[in-house]
Design a protein around this motif. Structure first.
Motif, mmCIF file in Angstrom:
data_model
loop_
_atom_site.group_PDB
_atom_site.id
_atom_site.type_symbol
_atom_site.label_atom_id
_atom_site.label_comp_id
_atom_site.label_asym_id
_atom_site.label_seq_id
_atom_site.Cartn_x
_atom_site.Cartn_y
_atom_site.Cartn_z
ATOM 1 N N THR A 111 0.768 -1.159 -0.110
ATOM 2 C CA THR A 111 -0.084 -0.014 0.060
ATOM 3 C C THR A 111 0.813 1.334 0.141
ATOM 4 N N VAL A 112 0.640 2.270 -0.892
ATOM 5 C CA VAL A 112 1.077 3.376 -1.085
ATOM 6 C C VAL A 112 -0.020 4.490 -0.428
ATOM 7 N N ILE A 113 0.409 5.258 0.550
ATOM 8 C CA ILE A 113 -0.463 6.338 0.958
ATOM 9 C C ILE A 113 -0.340 7.736 0.061
ATOM 10 N N VAL A 114 -1.151 8.363 -0.339
ATOM 11 C CA VAL A 114 -1.330 9.649 -0.922
ATOM 12 C C VAL A 114 -1.918 10.631 0.111
ATOM 13 N N GLN A 115 -1.167 11.658 0.241
ATOM 14 C CA GLN A 115 -1.899 12.630 0.899
ATOM 15 C C GLN A 115 -1.776 14.000 -0.067
ATOM 16 N N CYS A 116 -2.951 14.741 -0.378
ATOM 17 C CA CYS A 116 -2.950 15.665 -1.251
ATOM 18 C C CYS A 116 -3.009 17.211 -0.406
ATOM 19 N N PRO A 128 3.138 18.504 7.614
ATOM 20 C CA PRO A 128 2.238 17.240 6.891
ATOM 21 C C PRO A 128 3.243 16.180 6.514
ATOM 22 N N VAL A 129 4.642 16.460 6.340
ATOM 23 C CA VAL A 129 5.474 15.428 6.094
ATOM 24 C C VAL A 129 5.532 14.426 7.234
ATOM 25 N N ARG A 130 5.485 15.138 8.484
ATOM 26 C CA ARG A 130 5.592 14.250 9.830
ATOM 27 C C ARG A 130 4.217 13.580 9.939
ATOM 28 N N ASP A 131 3.147 14.191 9.474
ATOM 29 C CA ASP A 131 1.663 13.435 9.779
ATOM 30 C C ASP A 131 1.527 12.239 8.680
ATOM 31 N N LEU A 132 2.233 12.457 7.541
ATOM 32 C CA LEU A 132 2.188 11.427 6.556
ATOM 33 C C LEU A 132 3.061 10.174 7.027
ATOM 34 N N CYS A 133 4.292 10.540 7.676
ATOM 35 C CA CYS A 133 4.920 9.607 8.231
ATOM 36 C C CYS A 133 4.141 8.599 9.421
ATOM 37 N N GLY A 134 3.584 9.211 10.220
ATOM 38 C CA GLY A 134 2.876 8.746 11.206
ATOM 39 C C GLY A 134 1.610 7.898 10.732
ATOM 40 N N SER A 135 0.964 8.472 9.694
ATOM 41 C CA SER A 135 -0.154 7.724 8.672
ATOM 42 C C SER A 135 0.417 6.566 8.102
ATOM 43 N N MET A 136 1.577 6.419 7.620
ATOM 44 C CA MET A 136 2.356 5.402 7.023
ATOM 45 C C MET A 136 2.236 4.441 7.917
ATOM 46 N N LEU A 137 2.829 4.529 9.250
ATOM 47 C CA LEU A 137 2.852 3.329 10.331
ATOM 48 C C LEU A 137 1.476 3.013 10.693
ATOM 49 N N HIS A 138 0.491 3.799 10.648
ATOM 50 C CA HIS A 138 -0.870 3.476 11.030
ATOM 51 C C HIS A 138 -1.406 2.586 10.130
ATOM 52 N N HIS A 139 -1.438 2.694 8.631
ATOM 53 C CA HIS A 139 -1.658 1.739 7.555
ATOM 54 C C HIS A 139 -0.957 0.901 7.199
ATOM 55 N N ALA A 141 1.921 1.247 5.534
ATOM 56 C CA ALA A 141 2.195 1.481 3.955
ATOM 57 C C ALA A 141 3.717 1.264 3.805
ATOM 58 N N ILE A 142 3.777 0.867 2.552
ATOM 59 C CA ILE A 142 5.329 0.894 2.321
ATOM 60 C C ILE A 142 6.013 2.227 1.737
ATOM 61 N N GLU A 143 5.038 3.247 1.341
ATOM 62 C CA GLU A 143 5.566 4.334 0.982
ATOM 63 C C GLU A 143 4.339 5.608 1.151
ATOM 64 N N GLY A 144 4.913 6.587 1.383
ATOM 65 C CA GLY A 144 3.838 7.648 1.166
ATOM 66 C C GLY A 144 4.137 8.886 0.310
ATOM 67 N N HIS A 157 11.910 18.562 2.968
ATOM 68 C CA HIS A 157 12.878 17.924 2.487
ATOM 69 C C HIS A 157 13.809 17.234 3.474
ATOM 70 N N GLU A 158 14.086 17.912 4.125
ATOM 71 C CA GLU A 158 14.910 17.416 5.179
ATOM 72 C C GLU A 158 14.346 16.419 5.989
ATOM 73 N N PHE A 159 13.115 16.610 6.334
ATOM 74 C CA PHE A 159 12.487 15.610 7.178
ATOM 75 C C PHE A 159 12.187 14.109 6.219
ATOM 76 N N ALA A 160 11.778 14.441 5.094
ATOM 77 C CA ALA A 160 11.576 13.308 4.152
ATOM 78 C C ALA A 160 12.840 12.647 4.006
ATOM 79 N N HIS A 161 14.052 12.872 3.887
ATOM 80 C CA HIS A 161 15.189 12.446 3.461
ATOM 81 C C HIS A 161 15.467 11.158 4.220
ATOM 82 N N GLY A 162 15.736 10.224 3.434
ATOM 83 C CA GLY A 162 15.975 9.027 3.972
ATOM 84 C C GLY A 162 14.750 8.039 4.522
ATOM 85 N N LYS A 163 13.398 8.505 4.446
ATOM 86 C CA LYS A 163 12.510 7.831 4.428
ATOM 87 C C LYS A 163 11.681 7.657 3.294
ATOM 88 N N PRO A 164 10.913 6.737 3.145
ATOM 89 C CA PRO A 164 10.022 6.184 2.146
ATOM 90 C C PRO A 164 8.830 7.071 1.681
#
Length: 176
Positions: A111-116, A128-139, A141-144, A157-164
């Motif tokens: 599953t890939v989560i998409v947040q618009c 919103p990137v931090r929120d997406l990271c938490g949603s990925m754990l909840h669902h 998901a392999i990627e957000g 960009h710094e927060f997303a770096h190294g994360k899926p």
């Protein structure tokens, strides 16, 4: 006409005995016509290519302007329709209580989560990137994917770096 056929000077003698190349009787007239047709066609081809590029760019700008008029929920639905047209299999979950996932894409890998985020004239920050990271754990998901109209701040960009997590611009989907 005898004066046309007699060489008048060395230049005329060199170029065919007094016949002008425009004259169909000139031995190299056919080659001259082909050359003339080729060099006159090039500018029109360039103009047509430029017109096509301009029309394409204008269409893209109009489409982008349309996306900017949409509310958050309209943006989610329109983006879901765009992904379906491109062959993605998804489920729309957006709205209140979506648990941080507007769309759930089903892929071979998972599953890939998409947040618009339809914020016009505003880059997306790290929250919103931090929120997406938490949603990925909840669902689980392999990627957000976080999709934006305007882009993302350096902190995002710094927060997303190294994360899926992929920070994506809507334009990248419109051009494909």
């Amino acid at each position: 006409d005898l004066t046309r056929r007699l060489p008048v000077n060395w230049f005329d003698r060199l170029l065919g005995g007094g016949l002008k190349i425009e004259d169909p009787k000139h031995p190299k007239h056919a080659a001259w016509e082909a050359y003339h047709a080729a060099i006159t066609a090039v500018p029109s081809k360039i103009i047509k290519l430029r017109q096509a590029a301009y029309s394409s760019k204008l269409k893209q700008m109009q489409e982008e302007a349309w996306w900017r008029t949409l509310s958050g929920q309209e943006f989610e639905r329109a983006f879901a329709e765009l992904l379906v047209r491109k062959g993605y299999k998804l489920r729309h979950t957006g709205g209140p209580g979506d648990q941080g996932a507007d769309l759930l894409l089903e892929t071979k890998k998972g599953t890939v989560i998409v947040q618009c985020k339809a914020y016009a004239n505003t880059k997306i920050g790290p929250a919103p990137v931090r929120d997406l990271c938490g949603s990925m754990l909840h669902h689980r998901a392999i990627e957000g994917w976080l999709v934006s109209l305007e882009g993302f701040s350096n902190a995002a960009h710094e927060f997303a770096h190294g994360k899926p997590i992929k920070l994506l611009l809507l334009n990248s989907f419109l051009r494909k």
